[in-house]
Design an enzyme around this catalytic site. Sequence first.
Site, mmCIF file in Angstrom:
data_model
loop_
_atom_site.group_PDB
_atom_site.id
_atom_site.type_symbol
_atom_site.label_atom_id
_atom_site.label_comp_id
_atom_site.label_asym_id
_atom_site.label_seq_id
_atom_site.Cartn_x
_atom_site.Cartn_y
_atom_site.Cartn_z
ATOM 1 N N LYS A 1 0.808 -1.219 0.000
ATOM 2 C CA LYS A 1 0.000 0.000 0.000
ATOM 3 C C LYS A 1 0.844 1.273 0.000
ATOM 4 O O LYS A 1 0.407 2.310 -0.473
ATOM 5 C CB LYS A 1 -0.925 0.018 1.213
ATOM 6 C CG LYS A 1 -0.235 -0.076 2.554
ATOM 7 C CD LYS A 1 -1.236 -0.143 3.689
ATOM 8 C CE LYS A 1 -0.562 -0.416 5.028
ATOM 9 N NZ LYS A 1 -0.023 -1.796 5.106
ATOM 10 N N HIS B 1 1.256 -3.315 15.130
ATOM 11 C CA HIS B 1 1.756 -2.177 14.341
ATOM 12 C C HIS B 1 1.752 -0.974 15.261
ATOM 13 O O HIS B 1 0.698 -0.512 15.689
ATOM 14 C CB HIS B 1 0.884 -1.930 13.114
ATOM 15 C CG HIS B 1 1.532 -1.075 12.061
ATOM 16 N ND1 HIS B 1 2.072 0.175 12.336
ATOM 17 C CD2 HIS B 1 1.749 -1.297 10.738
ATOM 18 C CE1 HIS B 1 2.569 0.682 11.231
ATOM 19 N NE2 HIS B 1 2.396 -0.180 10.241
ATOM 20 N N GLU C 1 6.732 -5.552 8.332
ATOM 21 C CA GLU C 1 6.035 -5.015 7.163
ATOM 22 C C GLU C 1 6.486 -3.585 6.852
ATOM 23 O O GLU C 1 5.678 -2.652 6.851
ATOM 24 C CB GLU C 1 4.526 -5.055 7.407
ATOM 25 C CG GLU C 1 3.981 -6.449 7.689
ATOM 26 C CD GLU C 1 2.574 -6.425 8.265
ATOM 27 O OE1 GLU C 1 2.011 -5.326 8.427
ATOM 28 O OE2 GLU C 1 2.047 -7.498 8.577
#
Length: 432
Positions: A74, A202, A279
């Site tokens: 993304k 996250h 990530e």
Amino acid sequence: MERYETPDLRVTLYKNGTSIRDIANEKVKDEDQDEPKREDVDDPFYLYDLGDVVTKDKLWAKLLPNVEVFFAVKSNPDPVIIRLLIGLGKSFDCASKKEIKMVLDLGASADRIIFAHPYKQESHLRFAKEKGVRLMTFDTAEELQKVKRVHPKAQLVLRIRYDDSTATFKYGSKFGCRGEEVRPLLEIAKKLGLDVVGISFHVGSESSNPQIFRDAIRFTRPLFDIGTSLGFNMKLLDLGGGFPGRLYPKATFDKFADVITRALDEHFPASSGVRIIAEPGTFHTRSAGYLVANVIAKRVNKVDINERRERVSDGDEPFIWIYYLNVGVFSGLNGKLFDPEYFDLPEPLHEPLRNRDLKPSTIFGPTCDSNDVIMANCMLPELDTGEFVLFHDMGGYTATCACDFNGFSLPPTWYIAPKEIRLVLEKTFPAQ
């Protein structure tokens, strides 16, 4: 300049020591550029330095060699970037059917994808099953029921909430379960006969606090024990994103890497058998991107005396210089809507900022929307209409979040790379 060309790629190769300003100036004045096409010579364009991506990947491998990269698509779904990362052996964090399809079509295998969206559209989940993508996140009982119905062979990673208060973009209000919800959710997964393999978190994007990773890793350790006690083979820890990627970050990556390494050694040593992934998105690509834009108009306004007291100190100019660029918050600079410091000031393309006197200035984008403000009340040298300016740190969440509102087309992208990585390009993008 020398070029490397294939049917899928055209890269300008530059010598070591060549500045981005030099390359951008060549692109501006080179009338022989026909790919990608700019309709007019004053149109804006992106430059992506593929060498910067390679350098960042080498830095990650050096400082976090035991943490596998699942690049957050993304942040920059540019197909050239994705193919380069596939060639470098990276895996991918995808959040939708379209992202999964793109990564697979570009050559990645299904086992190199984590479907890292806790709430998945059912047809997207069905697509993941058809393509063999098994690794995915969840954080609610409702999502477990959906997975049981659509993709019961999935390998599930429970996402927990662990926000960094210093992060510009926090996700805890939208994603992640609280600590007290972990056991009940794992018990439901067990009852449904689903396979939970690990935990993810996250901390948020644009974090300036490396210690948050130490705290989050320590927090997850007893959660693994809960999963193991219920009979799950807890074999994966996903550190999420939030790693610094800009040219001059508030906290450098080596500080994050040091904290993470120490925390993993303490709580998840190699002997634990737990696979560690992360990530990163903007870490790999943000500093690789540049945007060249044109000053399409300017005006000088006299500042009202009451307004001046708030905006300009005594002795400063009683005027404000207002500029209009042919890019704005709708065409790549949307980060300014959420964080006034998301980008640094643009620089005049033909000379550095420090070589010119600074004036109180405001920069608008080209659209008719009054919210299309790139920089308000900043200090810039006086610019001329028709002059080009250069933005840094444009490789993450820029083009991917842009649109052609008001008919202003998205800037095309040119790729550049140092000659030193030609062998990498030849391996990843072989000539046919």
